[in-house]
Design an enzyme around this catalytic site. Structure first.
Site, PDB file in Angstrom:
ATOM      1  N   LYS A 142       0.726  -1.048   0.269  1.00  0.00           N
ATOM      2  CA  LYS A 142       0.509  -0.014  -0.019  1.00  0.00           C
ATOM      3  C   LYS A 142       1.162   0.976  -0.332  1.00  0.00           C
ATOM      4  CE  LYS A 142      -4.425  -1.446   1.576  1.00  0.00           C
ATOM      5  NZ  LYS A 142      -5.859  -1.117   2.352  1.00  0.00           N
ATOM      6  N   LYS A 178      -5.160  -9.091  -6.404  1.00  0.00           N
ATOM      7  CA  LYS A 178      -6.034  -9.239  -5.657  1.00  0.00           C
ATOM      8  C   LYS A 178      -7.331  -8.389  -5.707  1.00  0.00           C
ATOM      9  CE  LYS A 178      -6.601  -6.863  -1.257  1.00  0.00           C
ATOM     10  NZ  LYS A 178      -8.186  -6.917  -1.359  1.00  0.00           N
ATOM     11  N   LYS A 221     -10.699  -3.274  -2.981  1.00  0.00           N
ATOM     12  CA  LYS A 221     -11.811  -1.316  -2.853  1.00  0.00           C
ATOM     13  C   LYS A 221     -10.709  -0.091  -3.544  1.00  0.00           C
ATOM     14  CE  LYS A 221     -13.811  -2.431   2.034  1.00  0.00           C
ATOM     15  NZ  LYS A 221     -12.769  -2.643   2.177  1.00  0.00           N
TER      16      LYS A 221
HETATM   17  P1  ATP Z   1      -8.698  -2.390   1.154  1.00  0.00           P
HETATM   18  O1  ATP Z   1      -7.778  -2.258  -0.808  1.00  0.00           O
HETATM   19  O2  ATP Z   1      -9.005  -0.202   1.040  1.00  0.00           O
HETATM   20  O3  ATP Z   1      -7.927  -2.743   1.679  1.00  0.00           O
HETATM   21  P2  ATP Z   1      -9.899  -4.322   0.604  1.00  0.00           P
HETATM   22  O4  ATP Z   1     -10.803  -4.806  -0.798  1.00  0.00           O
HETATM   23  O5  ATP Z   1      -8.768  -4.946   0.348  1.00  0.00           O
HETATM   24  O6  ATP Z   1      -9.781  -2.807   0.814  1.00  0.00           O
HETATM   25  P3  ATP Z   1     -11.182  -4.708   3.040  1.00  0.00           P
HETATM   26  O7  ATP Z   1     -11.851  -3.486   3.890  1.00  0.00           O
HETATM   27  O8  ATP Z   1      -9.361  -4.714   3.681  1.00  0.00           O
HETATM   28  O9  ATP Z   1     -10.809  -4.819   1.833  1.00  0.00           O
HETATM   29  O10 ATP Z   1     -10.976  -6.552   4.176  1.00  0.00           O
HETATM   30  C1  ATP Z   1     -12.106  -6.793   4.463  1.00  0.00           C
HETATM   31  C2  ATP Z   1     -12.372  -8.864   4.002  1.00  0.00           C
HETATM   32  O11 ATP Z   1     -12.236  -8.877   2.691  1.00  0.00           O
HETATM   33  C3  ATP Z   1     -11.492  -9.062   4.722  1.00  0.00           C
HETATM   34  O12 ATP Z   1     -12.048  -9.979   5.468  1.00  0.00           O
HETATM   35  C4  ATP Z   1     -10.393  -9.616   3.816  1.00  0.00           C
HETATM   36  O13 ATP Z   1      -9.161 -10.036   4.412  1.00  0.00           O
HETATM   37  C5  ATP Z   1     -11.305  -9.367   2.149  1.00  0.00           C
HETATM   38  N1  ATP Z   1     -10.919  -9.633   1.367  1.00  0.00           N
HETATM   39  C6  ATP Z   1     -11.208  -7.939   0.811  1.00  0.00           C
HETATM   40  N2  ATP Z   1     -10.266  -8.637  -0.215  1.00  0.00           N
HETATM   41  C7  ATP Z   1     -10.674 -10.029  -1.218  1.00  0.00           C
HETATM   42  C8  ATP Z   1     -10.324 -10.779  -1.863  1.00  0.00           C
HETATM   43  N3  ATP Z   1     -10.245  -9.501  -3.275  1.00  0.00           N
HETATM   44  N4  ATP Z   1     -11.025 -11.882  -2.263  1.00  0.00           N
HETATM   45  C9  ATP Z   1     -11.182 -12.937  -0.880  1.00  0.00           C
HETATM   46  N5  ATP Z   1     -10.934 -11.934   0.372  1.00  0.00           N
HETATM   47  C10 ATP Z   1     -10.543 -10.694   0.270  1.00  0.00           C
HETATM   48 MG    MG Z   2      -7.317  -4.673   2.502  1.00  0.00          MG
END
Ligand code: ATP
Ligand code: MG
Length: 348
Positions: A127, A210, A213
């Site tokens: 990040k 992955k 968001k």
């Molecule tokens: P950011 O990019 O802001 O970190 P994020 O998409 O990684 O957002 P988080 O809020 O960090 O989302 O994670 C929330 C939950 O979703 C966590 O349990 C994380 O492991 C799961 N998660 C996030 N991205 C994935 C993915 N691509 N596949 C499966 N689980 C995911």
């Molecule tokens: Mg995340």
């Protein structure tokens, strides 16, 4: 003697099973969050284990968030939890900043965690990118706050996606070091629960990254607020290779984009990837993608419709979050106080 053996082999035997998990209200709630987290929270609800789910707004501001967008994303995330099937009566649903015990515990853990441990966290490296000197101190310290989120409830199980595995290991290291340094058995050694066909949903633009968001490309992910047309278009345009689907999982090795679509299909349909391959072997993506799009629309449309309905009653969402925070504090306050006592803080 047998007690000692039992304590060693099952370190959490003394703790009541309790589930905790959090999601950042950083906007763009997506299919990975649904399959890796929300859907599994809803599925697990029937197990009768006390479950605490948190909108981690204090984590979200480790990178700058527009205040109005943050408030909206927090409410939308709460709507997402409920629309995905998490019942705010059965589970405890709240936003992190309404329970100050998280940050109070985090300070204690900042003093337990070692610099070397934090410097190994790959998510910080990803990040902060090449600009680590300009990243916030909060982004660096984030995993210690995450350990506090979990341990301030003595949570024994944390359902998360694969990307959080390293942070969960750090949580276990912090609990172990605290217990050791103070000569107590106070914090459980939390188990990560990383299960299902889609523990790591990949970006539609790049099968080695992955779905996130925070990915600047909206085409990289399916948002839970996307309508049927957007879902179908994103799946149609998802990066793939020219080969048909193989007849065994083995044939998906070194084909990350194809593997991703098969895993997504399996998780949405509650099948195993093997079953999906058995059903669709030999199909070209021109055939498989429309089937996946139909399935995704059928499963996700009711969620997005329910989210927008819930979003019309902001007052009700705020009441749910407030009530959840009260219930969360009933658990967290005594655990924080006991921690302060162990550490030697005077509470008069
Ligand atoms: P950011 O990019 O802001 O970190 P994020 O998409 O990684 O957002 P988080 O809020 O960090 O989302 O994670 C929330 C939950 O979703 C966590 O349990 C994380 O492991 C799961 N998660 C996030 N991205 C994935 C993915 N691509 N596949 C499966 N689980 C995911
Ligand atoms: Mg995340």
């Amino acid at each position: 003697m047998s007690d000692a053996v039992q304590t060693q082999s099952t370190p959490n035997a003394a703790f009541t099973p309790r589930v905790f998990s959090g999601i950042q209200p950083s906007g763009n709630l997506h299919l990975g969050n649904y399959l890796g987290a929300l859907k599994r929270f809803a599925d697990a609800q029937e197990q009768g284990i006390e479950s605490i789910y948190c909108m981690v707004d204090l984590h979200a501001i480790t990178v700058w968030q527009d205040p109005a967008d943050l408030a909206r994303a927090t409410r939308e995330l709460c709507a997402g939890f409920i629309a995905a099937g998490v019942d705010p009566e059965k589970s405890i649903l709240f936003n992190q900043s309404q329970v100050p015990e998280h940050t109070q515990m985090a300070w204690i853990f900042n003093c337990v965690a070692r610099m070397g441990w934090m410097q190994r966290m790959t998510q910080f490296k990803d990040k902060a990118d090449k600009n680590a000197q300009n990243a916030s101190l909060g982004l660096f310290a984030y995993p210690a706050l995450m350990a506090a989120d979990i341990l301030v409830y003595h949570a024994t199980h944390v359902p998360v996606g694969e990307d959080q595995k390293q942070h969960l290991e750090l949580t276990r290291d912090i609990a172990t070091k605290f217990n050791h340094d103070y000569g107590v058995d106070f914090f459980p050694i939390t188990e990560p629960v990383i299960e299902g066909a889609a523990t790591r949903v990949m970006s539609f633009r790049d099968g080695t990254k992955k779905m996130s968001k925070s990915d600047p490309s909206d085409m990289s992910r399916i948002n839970l607020t996307d309508d049927a047309d957007a879902i179908a278009k994103k799946i149609r345009k998802a990066k793939t290779d020219p080969d048909p689907l193989p007849d065994s999982l083995e044939g998906l090795r070194d084909r990350p984009e194809a593997m991703n679509l098969v895993n997504i299909y399996a998780a949405l349909a509650d099948l195993t990837p093997e079953q999906v391959i058995a059903e669709h072997a030999g199909q070209q993506f021109g055939t498989f993608k429309p089937s996946l799009a139909d399935l995704a629309v059928a499963k996700l449309s009711p969620i997005s419709t329910e989210m927008s309905r819930l979003m019309q009653d902001q007052g009700e969402i705020d009441r749910i979050l407030g009530r959840g925070a009260e219930r969360a504090r009933e658990i967290a306050t005594p655990i924080l106080h006991k921690t302060y006592d162990i550490v030697g803080m005077i509470r008069s």
